[in-house]
Design an enzyme around this catalytic site. Structure first.
Site, short mmCIF file in Angstrom:
data_model
loop_
_atom_site.label_atom_id
_atom_site.label_comp_id
_atom_site.label_asym_id
_atom_site.label_seq_id
_atom_site.Cartn_x
_atom_site.Cartn_y
_atom_site.Cartn_z
N ARG A 53 0.83 -1.21 0.00
CA ARG A 53 0.00 0.00 0.00
C ARG A 53 0.86 1.25 0.00
NH1 ARG A 53 -5.56 -0.32 1.48
NH2 ARG A 53 -6.19 -2.48 1.45
N ARG A 62 -3.72 6.86 0.73
CA ARG A 62 -4.25 8.01 1.46
C ARG A 62 -3.25 8.76 2.32
NH1 ARG A 62 -8.99 4.92 4.18
NH2 ARG A 62 -7.35 3.36 4.01
N ARG A 66 -7.73 12.14 -5.46
CA ARG A 66 -8.98 11.47 -5.05
C ARG A 66 -10.14 12.43 -4.83
NH1 ARG A 66 -11.75 8.79 -4.06
NH2 ARG A 66 -11.74 7.49 -2.22
N ASP A 102 -6.97 -2.40 -7.06
CA ASP A 102 -7.49 -2.98 -5.81
C ASP A 102 -7.75 -4.45 -6.09
OD1 ASP A 102 -8.54 -2.23 -3.00
OD2 ASP A 102 -10.07 -3.55 -3.81
N TYR A 157 -15.04 -10.78 1.06
CA TYR A 157 -15.86 -9.62 0.67
C TYR A 157 -17.13 -10.05 -0.06
CZ TYR A 157 -11.86 -6.88 2.06
OH TYR A 157 -10.86 -6.32 2.81
O1 1CP Z 1 0.36 0.97 -3.52
C1 1CP Z 1 -0.49 0.14 -3.20
O2 1CP Z 1 -0.20 -0.96 -2.70
C2 1CP Z 1 -1.93 0.52 -3.36
C3 1CP Z 1 -2.73 -0.37 -4.24
C4 1CP Z 1 -3.72 -1.24 -3.48
C5 1CP Z 1 -3.56 -2.59 -3.12
C6 1CP Z 1 -2.32 -3.45 -3.28
C7 1CP Z 1 -5.03 -0.84 -3.10
C8 1CP Z 1 -5.64 0.49 -3.30
N1 1CP Z 1 -5.67 -1.94 -2.59
C9 1CP Z 1 -4.79 -3.00 -2.58
C10 1CP Z 1 -5.04 -4.38 -2.16
C11 1CP Z 1 -6.15 -4.66 -1.23
N2 1CP Z 1 -7.41 -4.11 -1.19
C12 1CP Z 1 -6.09 -5.66 -0.23
C13 1CP Z 1 -4.91 -6.57 -0.02
C14 1CP Z 1 -3.81 -5.87 0.71
C15 1CP Z 1 -4.05 -5.57 2.15
O3 1CP Z 1 -4.44 -6.49 2.90
O4 1CP Z 1 -3.80 -4.43 2.55
C16 1CP Z 1 -7.31 -5.67 0.44
C17 1CP Z 1 -7.71 -6.56 1.60
C18 1CP Z 1 -8.14 -4.69 -0.17
C19 1CP Z 1 -9.52 -4.36 0.17
C20 1CP Z 1 -9.67 -2.92 0.48
N3 1CP Z 1 -9.75 -1.94 -0.47
C21 1CP Z 1 -9.69 -2.31 1.75
C22 1CP Z 1 -9.59 -3.02 3.09
C23 1CP Z 1 -10.92 -3.08 3.76
C24 1CP Z 1 -10.94 -4.06 4.95
O5 1CP Z 1 -11.52 -5.14 4.80
O6 1CP Z 1 -10.35 -3.72 6.00
C25 1CP Z 1 -9.81 -0.92 1.54
C26 1CP Z 1 -9.90 0.16 2.57
C27 1CP Z 1 -9.85 -0.72 0.13
C28 1CP Z 1 -9.88 0.58 -0.59
C29 1CP Z 1 -8.55 0.99 -1.10
N4 1CP Z 1 -7.82 0.25 -2.01
C30 1CP Z 1 -6.67 0.93 -2.33
C31 1CP Z 1 -6.67 2.17 -1.56
C32 1CP Z 1 -5.60 3.23 -1.63
C33 1CP Z 1 -7.84 2.19 -0.78
C34 1CP Z 1 -8.23 3.29 0.18
C35 1CP Z 1 -9.43 4.06 -0.18
C36 1CP Z 1 -9.37 5.07 -1.29
O7 1CP Z 1 -8.37 5.72 -1.60
O8 1CP Z 1 -10.46 5.27 -1.84
#
Ligand code: 1CP
Length: 345
Positions: free
Chosen positions: A26, A30, A39, A75, A150
């Site tokens: 990640r 944010r 965003r 994502d 999910y």
């Molecule tokens: O540089 C990077 O790594 C960012 C790219 C990235 C990746 C690798 C995003 C963007 N999401 C992910 C993978 C991801 N998404 C995982 C696996 C990695 C991990 O465990 O951290 C998971 C479980 C998700 C699901 C997800 N998407 C969540 C977690 C929710 C939960 O169950 O707790 C969230 C908050 C998101 C939204 C999201 N995806 C990515 C970002 C930057 C965000 C934040 C929100 C946004 O900017 O709108």
């Protein structure tokens, strides 16, 4: 033009490196003011579907942090939308599905698709990134279990009650869902590698919620098929990561991957002892330590580095960067890792 830095790929293959490679799960997101600004006018999926912006967002942390790898900004839900399951990423919550998959009929909604046709902008982004980058590009997907968390729950969950009631109560439907997600992720990972991704990470973030015996019965055969299928069609390194996996490490290695990602709850020296020398390790600073006083954080980074004297090591956090992280601190961590003497064996 700068020369290509392949330390990350060399570490994945357990070859010698000039410096210990580092990247952060990640690393785009944010915590970055530049990301928050983008965003304001675009949703996360808008970014994913706009190659020049997606390229910019992917590159941002690589330059700022001097990271040895880039990870495609996307994502784990990106391929799921293409496979016919509607979802929304809700602010401050995460991926949500209004009509979660709970029955055999629901599970039949998951379609196999041609990602070349469905996600041409992802292919375009990967091509753009390859022209820009002087470090390797990591593609990724969610593992079937984590995606199912999910899809079946309908959103982030604490206890995975619906997942477990399907898994135990209707194993036929459960295995059908896992098979379908496995087929989809095999295609999606191959698609990313064909487009130019130079390594692939499978995120099984929520797998720690299962007992080892349930992992073996309900998940591992699917993971094995996934890794074997990718291995048979491409030689890019495969990274296998999960959270809360202290009880599962041997099974994760056995399921597949040349690199096993370790979360901060398990010491790397213990992971190395248990998994042996024939796999690379990645991890495992607690993302919370980025918020600690500098002295404490630096001491912990040194402690982690002191446990990893063999080739086949990639520094990372034990899970994703927390939103309240200061990018300057991540850069300080990367500099500290890069200043360390690389392994010699
Ligand atoms: O540089 C990077 O790594 C960012 C790219 C990235 C990746 C690798 C995003 C963007 N999401 C992910 C993978 C991801 N998404 C995982 C696996 C990695 C991990 O465990 O951290 C998971 C479980 C998700 C699901 C997800 N998407 C969540 C977690 C929710 C939960 O169950 O707790 C969230 C908050 C998101 C939204 C999201 N995806 C990515 C970002 C930057 C965000 C934040 C929100 C946004 O900017 O709108």
């Amino acid at each position: 033009m700068s020369t290509f830095n392949d330390n990350f790929l060399r570490a994945c293959r357990r070859e010698s490196v000039d410096r210990i490679p580092v990247w952060f799960m990640r690393q785009a997101g944010r915590y970055q003011p530049e990301y928050r600004k983008i965003r304001k006018s675009l949703s996360l999926m808008d970014i994913v579907h706009t190659p020049d912006v997606c390229t910019e967002v992917t590159l941002l942390p690589v330059k700022q942090l001097d990271a040895d790898a880039a990870i495609l900004f996307s994502d784990i839900m990106t391929p799921i939308g293409a496979m016919g399951v509607d979802f929304e990423i809700r602010e401050g919550i995460g991926p949500c599905i209004d009509n979660p998959l709970r029955t055999a009929t629901d599970v039949a909604r998951v379609r196999q698709v041609d990602f070349e046709t469905e996600l041409p902008h992802v292919k375009e982004t990967i091509a753009m990134l390859r022209r820009e980058l002087s470090v390797p590009l990591i593609g990724f997907c969610g593992a079937p279990y984590t995606l199912a968390c999910y899809l079946v729950e309908g959103g982030p969950s604490k206890h995975y009650a619906h997942v477990k009631s399907m898994m135990y109560g209707d194993p036929t439907t459960w295995h059908r869902l896992m098979e379908s997600l496995t087929d989809g992720m095999i295609d999606y990972l191959r698609f990313q590698a064909d487009a130019g991704a130079q390594a692939l990470q499978v995120f099984d973030s929520w797998i720690g919620s299962l007992a080892a015996s349930d992992y073996r019965t309900y998940v591992k055969p699917h993971m094995r098929r996934l890794f074997e299928a990718i291995r048979a069609s491409t030689d890019v390194p495969l990274l296998h990561f999960g959270v809360n996996t202290g009880h599962l490490l041997e099974d994760l290695k056995d399921a597949g991957g040349q690199v096993i990602g370790i979360d901060w709850r398990t010491e790397l020296s213990e992971a190395r002892r248990r998994l042996g020398p024939d796999v690379a390790l990645q991890g495992n600073l607690d993302p919370g330590l980025i918020l600690a006083p500098a002295e404490q954080r630096r001491a912990r980074v040194d402690e982690i580095l002191s446990q990893m004297s063999m080739n086949g090591y990639i520094f990372n956090l034990g899970h994703g960067v927390l939103p309240m992280t200061d990018g300057a601190v991540l850069r300080d961590v990367a500099d500290q890792v890069h200043a360390a003497t690389p392994p010699t064996r």
